[in-house]
Design a protein around this motif. Structure first.
Motif, PDB file in Angstrom:
ATOM      1  N   LEU A   1     -38.728 -10.213 -15.176  1.00  0.00           N
ATOM      2  CA  LEU A   1     -38.245  -9.299 -14.441  1.00  0.00           C
ATOM      3  C   LEU A   1     -36.931  -8.617 -14.651  1.00  0.00           C
ATOM      4  O   LEU A   1     -35.877  -9.396 -14.781  1.00  0.00           O
ATOM      5  CB  LEU A   1     -38.232  -9.600 -12.976  1.00  0.00           C
ATOM      6  N   MET A   2     -36.682  -7.354 -14.680  1.00  0.00           N
ATOM      7  CA  MET A   2     -35.339  -6.973 -15.179  1.00  0.00           C
ATOM      8  C   MET A   2     -35.056  -5.634 -14.142  1.00  0.00           C
ATOM      9  O   MET A   2     -35.779  -5.129 -13.410  1.00  0.00           O
ATOM     10  CB  MET A   2     -35.180  -6.205 -16.521  1.00  0.00           C
ATOM     11  N   VAL A   3     -33.643  -5.522 -13.603  1.00  0.00           N
ATOM     12  CA  VAL A   3     -33.627  -4.609 -12.605  1.00  0.00           C
ATOM     13  C   VAL A   3     -32.291  -3.636 -12.788  1.00  0.00           C
ATOM     14  O   VAL A   3     -31.184  -3.702 -12.603  1.00  0.00           O
ATOM     15  CB  VAL A   3     -33.167  -5.288 -11.204  1.00  0.00           C
ATOM     16  N   PRO A   4     -32.699  -2.517 -13.694  1.00  0.00           N
ATOM     17  CA  PRO A   4     -31.939  -1.519 -14.076  1.00  0.00           C
ATOM     18  C   PRO A   4     -31.529  -0.620 -12.671  1.00  0.00           C
ATOM     19  O   PRO A   4     -32.337  -0.558 -11.674  1.00  0.00           O
ATOM     20  CB  PRO A   4     -32.793  -0.530 -15.054  1.00  0.00           C
ATOM     21  N   VAL A   5     -30.248  -0.037 -12.558  1.00  0.00           N
ATOM     22  CA  VAL A   5     -29.857   0.610 -11.445  1.00  0.00           C
ATOM     23  C   VAL A   5     -29.708   2.319 -11.633  1.00  0.00           C
ATOM     24  O   VAL A   5     -29.281   2.736 -12.582  1.00  0.00           O
ATOM     25  CB  VAL A   5     -28.572   0.107 -11.123  1.00  0.00           C
ATOM     26  N   ILE A   6     -30.149   2.871 -10.772  1.00  0.00           N
ATOM     27  CA  ILE A   6     -30.197   4.146 -10.866  1.00  0.00           C
ATOM     28  C   ILE A   6     -28.888   4.683  -9.746  1.00  0.00           C
ATOM     29  O   ILE A   6     -28.730   4.522  -8.673  1.00  0.00           O
ATOM     30  CB  ILE A   6     -31.436   4.919 -10.360  1.00  0.00           C
TER      31      ILE A   6
ATOM     32  N   LYS B   1     -27.986  -2.036 -21.326  1.00  0.00           N
ATOM     33  CA  LYS B   1     -26.508  -2.516 -21.364  1.00  0.00           C
ATOM     34  C   LYS B   1     -26.171  -3.314 -19.851  1.00  0.00           C
ATOM     35  O   LYS B   1     -26.848  -2.751 -18.893  1.00  0.00           O
ATOM     36  CB  LYS B   1     -25.675  -1.410 -21.490  1.00  0.00           C
ATOM     37  N   PRO B   2     -25.345  -4.398 -19.753  1.00  0.00           N
ATOM     38  CA  PRO B   2     -25.219  -5.120 -18.549  1.00  0.00           C
ATOM     39  C   PRO B   2     -24.750  -3.715 -17.694  1.00  0.00           C
ATOM     40  O   PRO B   2     -25.107  -4.150 -16.410  1.00  0.00           O
ATOM     41  CB  PRO B   2     -23.939  -6.035 -19.116  1.00  0.00           C
TER      42      PRO B   2
END
Ligand code: CAO
Length: 560
Positions: free
Chosen positions: A436-441, A469-470
C-alpha cells in the motif's frame, strides 16, 4: 583485458572484474548484488557480497567508471578468478584487475573455516586432594592473511560456556569483511581474554578452553604453561540437552548451543556496523535475504517498528504473539516482506496502539452523480481522462474539510494544542504490487474535477511503478481509501497519524430507497469515517459526514 580508447579527453578502457583470492575457497555464494549495469561506480564501491558458512565478504570495485554488465545474480556461486562484471574504467591509467585485489584487509578464507590455534596455559592450582588435573588451552586468533588490528565485533561466548567443535566463539570485522571464528574443539570456556572492540591479529589469545574429553593439552610450541584445574569441573556434564536438538550425525547439542546466537546469523560487515550504530541486537531480527541473511532494510524496518511501540508506563506491557512453527501443520513457504510492506506494518501498528478511534458508517445517494459521470465519461475518455467516482469524493472531502477544520487538523505533540492547517492536502491509498502506498494530492480544494482525475491517475501510476518521490507522499491532512473498484459493503480503515481521520469508500450498490411514497432504486455509496476520538467527537464527525453526503448527493455543489 579489453578495448581502450580516449573519450572526451579521458582515458577509457574496458576491464573485466573477477573474484579475488579467497584463500582457496570455492563455490562461494553471492548473497547480494549491490549494483547493476549502467551504474557509475567509484573505486572501492562494493559490487557484490559473498558469504560462506563462516564468513561474509564485500567485493569492491578495483576501478572507477561505468559498469557495462554484472554477470552474477543472488544465489550464484563463484570461485577465485571468475569474471563477474565488466566496467568501462575511466580516469588515470587504472590498475589492472590482477594488480587490484579486492581490498580485503582480512583474508576471510571464505568457505574454509579459519582454524584457531591452541596453546596450553597455566592455571592456579585449585585442585583438592584426590582430584585429577587436566589442562586448559589458550585458543588463539587464526591466520588473517597478514591483517592486524581487526576488530572484535561480537563475543558469543563467556566463561563457563560449553562449546562444541565448530561453535562460533567471536566475530571479527575489518572494513571489508567479517569472519566468525569457530572453536577448534569441544570444551568448557574457562576465561575469555578479549573484549568487544579489541583489535587483534593472528595469534592473539581469545579464550582458555578446558577440553571436554579431559585430555591433557599439548604443552609444546608456546610460551604458555600448563594450568591445573579441578577435575570435578572438567568432567561436569554439559548443559541440559534438548532431546530433538541433534546435529547431523546424531550428536546431541546442548540447549545453549541451539539457541539463536549473533554468530549464527548471516549479515555483512556494513549491516553489522549499522546494527551496532543503532544498538540493535541482530538476534532479534529475522533476515529477509537469501538464507535468512539480514539486510539493511531489515534493520531499518526493525528500528521503525520499535520506535512505533510506546514505552509501557506501567504494568506488564503487551505480550508478544507467540511464535508458531507452521511447518508442523503442513507445507509452508516463507517469503520476505517488501520494504513498503514493512514500513506500512510499522505505521499501522503505531496508529493502532496510539489512536483511540471511532468508525462511523453512512450510505450516500450518488444516483445523480453517477448519471452526471456517465454523461461526461465518454467525452473525457477521448481526451485520455478516466472519470471515476474518486475525483468527486476528493472534492466533496475538500469542501467538507474546509467547513469542518477540526477534521483537517492534527494534535500537537505537546498534547495541549491542535494544529489547524490552512491548506487541504489529501492522501490517496493506492494498492501496488509492492504494498500500500499513499501519494498526496495537494490543494484539492483549488482543483477542478478534471484536474483531480488527471492527477489521481498520474500519482496512482507513479505509485504502482514505485516512482513516487518522498515529497509526493508527505503533507496529507486527511486520507481517502477507496476499495470501490474491488468490492465490499464496508470496512474500517486505520487512521494515518498525525492525520485525525480517514474516509473508507466501498462499492456502490443499487438499493430500494423509500422516498415517502414508494421505493425507488437508488445508487448508494457506503462510506466509513474513522476518526481520532482524542480530538474529534461524534457530533463533529457526524456533521462532517452529513456535509459529504449532501455534496455528493447534489452534483451541482461540486461544480462550484
Ligand atoms: N463503486 C463502484 N465502482 C467503483 C467505485 C465504487 N465506489 N470506485 C471506483 N469504481 C469503478 C470505477 O468507476 C472504474 O470503473 P469504470 O472503468 O467502469 O468507470 C473501476 O471501478 C476501476 O476504477 P480504478 O481503480 O481504475 O480507479 P479509482 O479511481 O476508483 O481508484 C485507486 C484508483 C488508485 C484508488 C485504486 O486503483 C486503488 O488502488 N484502490 C485500492 C486502495 C486500497 O488498497 N485501499 C485499502 C487501503 S487499507 O488497506
Amino acid at each position: 583485458m579489453g578495448a581502450e580508447c580516449e573519450r572526451k579527453g579521458t582515458h577509457v578502457s574496458n576491464k573485466t572484474i573477477s573474484i579475488p583470492d579467497m584463500g582457496g575457497a570455492e563455490n562461494v555464494e553471492v548473497v547480494e548484488v549491490m549494483v547493476s549495469a549502467g551504474d557509475d561506480i567509484q573505486l572501492d564501491d562494493v559490487l557484490i557480497v559473498l558469504e560462506s558458512d563462516k564468513a561474509s565478504m564485500e567485493i569492491p570495485s578495483p576501478h572507477a567508471g561505468k559498469l557495462l554488465s554484472v554477470d552474477v545474480k543472488t544465489g550464484d556461486t563463484v570461485s577465485e578468478g571468475d569474471v563477474f562484471a565488466h566496467i568501462e574504467a575511466a580516469g588515470a591509467e587504472p590498475a589492472t584487475v590482477e594488480e587490484a585485489p579486492a581490498g580485503q584487509s582480512v583474508d576471510t578464507t571464505t568457505g574454509a573455516s579459519p582454524e584457531p590455534v591452541e596453546a596450553p596455559v597455566e592455571a592456579e592450582p585449585e585442585a583438592g586432594p584426590g582430584l585429577a588435573a587436566v589442562s586448559a588451552v589458550d585458543v588463539q586468533v587464526p591466520e588473517l592473511g597478514g591483517a592486524e588490528d581487526v576488530e572484535v565485533i561480537e563475543l558469543v561466548v563467556k566463561a563457563g560456556d560449553e562449546l562444541l567443535a565448530g561453535d562460533t566463539m567471536l566475530v571479527l570485522e575489518s572494513d571489508k569483511a567479517s569472519m566468525e571464528v569457530p572453536a577448534p574443539r569441544a570444551g568448557r570456556v574457562t576465561e575469555v581474554y578479549l573484549q568487544l572492540g579489541d583489535k587483534v591479529g593472528e595469534g592473539a589469545n581469545i579464550l582458555g578452553l578446558l577440553p571436554a574429553d579431559g585430555e591433557l593439552a599439548p604443552t609444546q610450541g608456546t610460551d604458555a604453561a600448563k594450568r591445573e584445574v579441578d577435575a570435578d569441573v572438567a568432567v561436569q556434564p554439559p548443559a541440559v540437552a534438548k532431546p530433538d536438538a541433534e546435529k547431523p550425525g546424531g550428536v546431541t547439542v546442548p540447549e545453549s548451543a541451539v539457541q539463536r546466537s549473533a554468530a549464527t546469523l548471516h549479515a555483512g560487515p556494513a549491516v553489522r556496523k549499522l546494527a551496532r550504530e543503532f544498538g540493535v541486537d541482530l538476534t532479534a531480527i529475522h533476515g529477509s535475504g537469501a538464507h535468512g541473511r539480514i539486510l539493511k532494510d531489515d534493520i531499518q524496518a526493525y528500528v521503525a517498528g520499535r520506535l512505533a511501540v510506546p514505552e509501557p508506563t506501567s504494568g506488564p506491557g503487551i505480550e508478544p504473539i507467540p511464535e508458531v512453527d507452521f511447518s508442523r501443520f503442513g507445507e509452508i513457504r516463507v517469503e520476505p516482506m517488501s520494504k513498503v510492506q514493512k514500513i506500512i506494518a510499522a505505521n499501522m501498528h503505531r496508529s493502532w496502539l496510539n489512536v483511540p478511534r471511532v468508525s462511523q458508517f453512512d450510505e450516500v445517494d450518488i444516483t445523480a452523480l453517477e448519471k452526471f459521470r456517465a454523461g461526461m465519461k465518454a467525452g473525457l475518455a477521448d481526451q485520455g481522462v478516466k472519470l471515476t467516482p474518486l475525483p468527486f469524493l476528493l472534492r466533496a472531502c475538500a469542501t467538507a474539510l474546509r467547513k469542518n477544520p477540526m477534521l483537517n487538523a492534527s494534535l500537537h505533540s505537546d498534547g495541549e494544542h491542535l494544529v489547524y492547517k490552512e491548506y487541504v492536502h489529501i492522501g490517496l491509498a493506492v494498492d501496488t504490487p509492492a504494498g500500500l502506498m499513499v501519494p498526496v494530492i495537494r490543494h484539492v480544494d483549488r482543483k477542478s474535477l478534471l484536474e483531480l482525475a488527471t492527477e489521481t491517475a498520474e500519482l496512482a501510476a507513479l505509485a504502482k511503478a514505485r516512482k513516487l518521490k518522498p515529497e509526493q507522499m508527505q503533507g496529507a491532512c486527511f486520507t481517502i481509501s477507496s476499495l470501490g473498484n474491488i468490492g465490499g459493503t464496508g470496512f474500517t480503515p486505520i487512521i494515518n497519524p498525525p492525520e485525525l481521520a480517514i474516509l473508507g469508500v466501498s462499492r456502490l450498490a443499487v438499493k430500494p430507497i423509500w422516498n415517502g411514497k414508494k421505493f425507488k432504486p437508488r445508487k448508494m455509496l457506503p462510506l466509513t469515517l474513522a476518526y481520532d476520538h482524542r480530538a474529534i467527537n461524534g457530533a463533529i464527525a457526524g456533521r462532517f459526514m452529513q456535509d459529504i453526503a449532501a455534496i455528493l448527493a447534489d452534483v451541482r455543489r461540486l461544480l462550484l
